[in-house]
Motif scaffolding. Structure first.
Motif, short mmCIF file in Angstrom:
data_model
loop_
_atom_site.label_atom_id
_atom_site.label_comp_id
_atom_site.label_asym_id
_atom_site.label_seq_id
_atom_site.Cartn_x
_atom_site.Cartn_y
_atom_site.Cartn_z
N ASN A 193 0.60 -1.30 0.00
CA ASN A 193 -0.01 -0.22 -0.28
C ASN A 193 0.66 1.37 -0.02
OD1 ASN A 193 -2.52 -1.20 -0.03
ND2 ASN A 193 -2.33 -1.75 2.03
N ALA A 194 1.98 0.98 -0.39
CA ALA A 194 2.95 2.33 -0.37
C ALA A 194 2.53 3.39 -1.26
CB ALA A 194 4.53 1.89 -0.79
N VAL A 195 2.69 4.65 -0.61
CA VAL A 195 2.56 5.79 -1.67
C VAL A 195 4.06 6.34 -1.92
CG1 VAL A 195 1.54 8.26 -1.83
CG2 VAL A 195 0.39 6.46 -0.60
N PHE A 196 4.24 6.61 -3.12
CA PHE A 196 5.40 7.00 -3.52
C PHE A 196 5.53 8.65 -4.04
CE2 PHE A 196 5.43 2.56 -4.19
CZ PHE A 196 6.66 2.24 -4.21
N LEU A 197 6.58 9.42 -3.51
CA LEU A 197 6.70 10.70 -3.63
C LEU A 197 8.27 10.71 -4.53
CD1 LEU A 197 5.84 13.74 -3.36
CD2 LEU A 197 7.33 13.81 -1.56
N VAL A 198 8.13 11.42 -5.69
CA VAL A 198 9.35 11.41 -6.56
C VAL A 198 9.64 12.68 -6.59
CG1 VAL A 198 10.19 11.16 -8.91
CG2 VAL A 198 8.70 9.61 -7.95
N LEU A 230 10.30 8.75 -14.07
CA LEU A 230 9.31 9.07 -14.82
C LEU A 230 8.40 7.93 -15.20
CD1 LEU A 230 7.93 11.68 -16.28
CD2 LEU A 230 9.57 11.10 -18.21
N ASN A 231 9.02 6.94 -15.47
CA ASN A 231 8.19 5.76 -16.20
C ASN A 231 7.74 4.87 -14.92
OD1 ASN A 231 8.55 6.41 -18.72
ND2 ASN A 231 10.39 5.36 -18.75
N LEU A 232 7.48 5.32 -13.68
CA LEU A 232 7.04 4.60 -12.72
C LEU A 232 5.71 4.15 -12.97
CD1 LEU A 232 8.36 5.74 -9.23
CD2 LEU A 232 8.99 3.71 -10.40
N GLU A 233 4.88 4.92 -13.41
CA GLU A 233 3.61 4.64 -13.86
C GLU A 233 3.31 3.38 -14.58
OE1 GLU A 233 1.89 8.24 -15.34
OE2 GLU A 233 2.14 9.14 -13.69
N PRO A 237 0.77 1.65 -9.32
CA PRO A 237 -0.34 2.35 -9.67
C PRO A 237 -0.28 3.78 -9.85
CG PRO A 237 -0.43 0.64 -7.90
CD PRO A 237 0.97 0.64 -8.42
N LYS A 238 -0.92 4.46 -10.91
CA LYS A 238 -0.71 5.66 -11.13
C LYS A 238 -1.24 6.50 -9.84
CE LYS A 238 -1.69 8.99 -14.87
NZ LYS A 238 -2.25 9.34 -15.93
N ASP A 239 -2.10 6.36 -9.26
CA ASP A 239 -2.88 7.11 -8.00
C ASP A 239 -1.94 6.98 -6.89
OD1 ASP A 239 -3.42 4.56 -7.65
OD2 ASP A 239 -5.59 4.80 -6.74
N LYS A 240 -0.76 6.26 -6.92
CA LYS A 240 -0.01 6.13 -5.51
C LYS A 240 1.47 6.96 -5.98
CE LYS A 240 -2.64 3.94 -3.02
NZ LYS A 240 -3.23 4.48 -1.84
N ILE A 241 1.65 7.54 -7.14
CA ILE A 241 2.70 8.16 -7.39
C ILE A 241 2.48 9.83 -7.52
CG2 ILE A 241 4.88 8.22 -9.02
CD1 ILE A 241 3.80 5.46 -9.97
N PHE A 242 3.20 10.49 -6.80
CA PHE A 242 3.20 11.87 -7.08
C PHE A 242 4.61 12.58 -7.15
CE2 PHE A 242 -0.25 10.23 -4.32
CZ PHE A 242 -1.43 11.09 -4.96
N TYR A 243 4.62 13.61 -8.03
CA TYR A 243 5.83 14.32 -8.35
C TYR A 243 6.13 15.64 -7.73
CZ TYR A 243 6.28 10.26 -11.73
OH TYR A 243 6.53 9.10 -12.17
N LEU A 244 7.41 15.93 -7.18
CA LEU A 244 7.59 17.19 -6.46
C LEU A 244 8.78 17.73 -7.06
CD1 LEU A 244 6.83 18.88 -4.07
CD2 LEU A 244 8.65 17.91 -2.92
N SER A 245 8.58 19.07 -7.46
CA SER A 245 9.83 19.78 -7.85
C SER A 245 10.62 20.41 -6.83
CB SER A 245 9.54 20.96 -8.98
OG SER A 245 10.66 21.83 -9.24
N SER A 266 -4.33 13.70 2.23
CA SER A 266 -5.58 12.96 1.44
C SER A 266 -4.80 11.41 1.58
CB SER A 266 -5.32 13.41 -0.25
OG SER A 266 -3.90 12.96 -0.68
N GLU A 267 -3.82 11.20 1.73
CA GLU A 267 -3.20 9.90 1.92
C GLU A 267 -3.15 9.26 3.30
OE1 GLU A 267 -2.69 7.83 -0.79
OE2 GLU A 267 -3.10 9.52 -2.20
N PHE A 268 -3.00 10.04 4.21
CA PHE A 268 -2.75 9.63 5.74
C PHE A 268 -3.61 10.57 6.81
CE2 PHE A 268 1.38 9.11 3.33
CZ PHE A 268 1.41 7.80 3.14
N LYS A 269 -3.56 9.81 7.74
CA LYS A 269 -4.50 10.65 8.86
C LYS A 269 -3.33 11.11 9.57
CE LYS A 269 -8.35 7.50 9.31
NZ LYS A 269 -8.91 6.58 10.20
N VAL A 270 -2.85 12.52 9.46
CA VAL A 270 -2.07 13.40 9.89
C VAL A 270 -2.51 14.84 10.53
CG1 VAL A 270 -0.01 12.09 8.68
CG2 VAL A 270 -1.06 14.42 7.84
#
Length: 313
Positions: A193-198, A230-233, A237-245, A266-270
């Motif tokens: 269930n990991a969420v990825f921040l690139v 860039l090609n992680l999608e 799962p596309k909805d578990k990948i987010f990109y940050l500049s 949106s992803e975690f209770k924080v």
């Protein structure tokens, strides 16, 4: 002469100590297995080294993501005190995984394995005795004290994989190891269930920073890491990948941190500390200076960078 003798003696001491540890915990190590943790709430921060992942994790920590016990985190020593004065936010267990994977694939962080070699890596086939020896003796990463490495491995093998994670991290927790950036699929296997921040950064700024720690700084190296991210999608799962500049985090701090906060919520209770998070950005630090120009870059690099920016939060 004396320096060589001293280094050899220290090496032999490490060998004896590591073998003694392995012998004492032989049965636990032999029965140890690493398996998927389906319920773990985890944010995996991915990005090529020197791309701003550490600063991003400092911000994320203020937003309620835990990176584990301080004693097990990689500490800034030597040149790193200037490069990363606030630390790396990298738990040594996950760093040790990257070291062993590099060993298995005959690669390094600045000389990554080819895709075909990466696909062969499987946690189920790890030799955990070899894993311990490699990390305590061959690597000998001084950024974590020896006693804490031994304590961590003891806890890992005595208590088991699931207990090690639950005892050392509160939910949600973060994992950041740039050297694992090409092994996202493996991280997904461990944490379904990991969420990825690139996190990505202007190519010229990255390569200039890489020069301070490696002689292998090149556009080819930048492309290898960031094209894969860039090609992680195509793999996750596309909805578990987010990109940050990283550059936008510096230039448009308030807007970017707001967007990052919305993503975390949106992803975690924080309960995020938004103002504290924004205060982590010191625009006066030279190493934080953004460089957005793509002039004089190879076409494939400028195209890659533009594609990443289009995906950013």
């Amino acid at each position: 002469m004396m320096k060589r003798v001293y280094k050899k003696v220290r090496y032999l001491i490490r060998v004896v100590a590591a073998k003694a540890f392995i012998h004492k915990h032989k049965e636990q190590i032999k029965s140890f297995r690493i398996h998927p943790l389906n319920d773990a709430e985890i944010l995996v921060v991915q990005g090529m080294f020197r791309s701003g992942t550490s600063l991003t994790c400092d911000v994320i920590k203020s937003l309620g993501v835990d990176f584990g016990p301080e004693k097990y985190l990689i500490q800034p020593v030597g040149k790193a005190k200037k490069l990363n004065p606030k630390g790396f936010f990298e738990n040594y267990f996950f760093t040790s995984l990257s070291y062993y994977i590099h060993f298995l694939t005959g690669s390094k962080g600045d000389d990554p394995a080819e895709e075909i070699e990466i696909e062969k890596v499987n946690f189920r086939n790890f030799n955990w005795e070899d894993f311990v020896f490699h990390n305590l003796v061959t690597i000998n990463d001084r950024r974590v004290e020896w006693r804490y490495k031994v304590e961590m491995f003891k806890e890992l093998f005595d208590n088991g994989w699931e207990a090690f994670i639950s005892n050392n991290f509160t939910s949600p927790f973060g994992v950041k190891v740039p050297m694992l950036a090409l092994y996202s699929v493996l991280m997904k296997e461990l944490f379904p269930n990991a969420v990825f921040l690139v996190v990505f950064r202007n190519p010229k700024a990255v390569l200039k920073s890489v020069e301070s720690i490696s002689s292998s700084s090149s556009y080819e190296l930048y492309y290898r890491y960031n094209h894969s991210l860039l090609n992680l999608e195509k793999k996750l799962p596309k909805d578990k990948i987010f990109y940050l500049s990283y550059d936008m985090l510096i230039k448009e701090t308030s807007l970017t941190v707001n967007n990052l906060t919305a993503f975390i919520e949106s992803e975690f209770k924080v309960v995020p500390d938004l103002e504290r998070a924004k205060g982590k950005i010191d625009v006066n630090l030279i190493r934080n200076s953004p460089q957005d120009s793509v002039e004089e870059m190879p076409n494939n690099i400028s195209t890659l960078y533009d594609s990443l920016k289009k995906k950013a939060l």
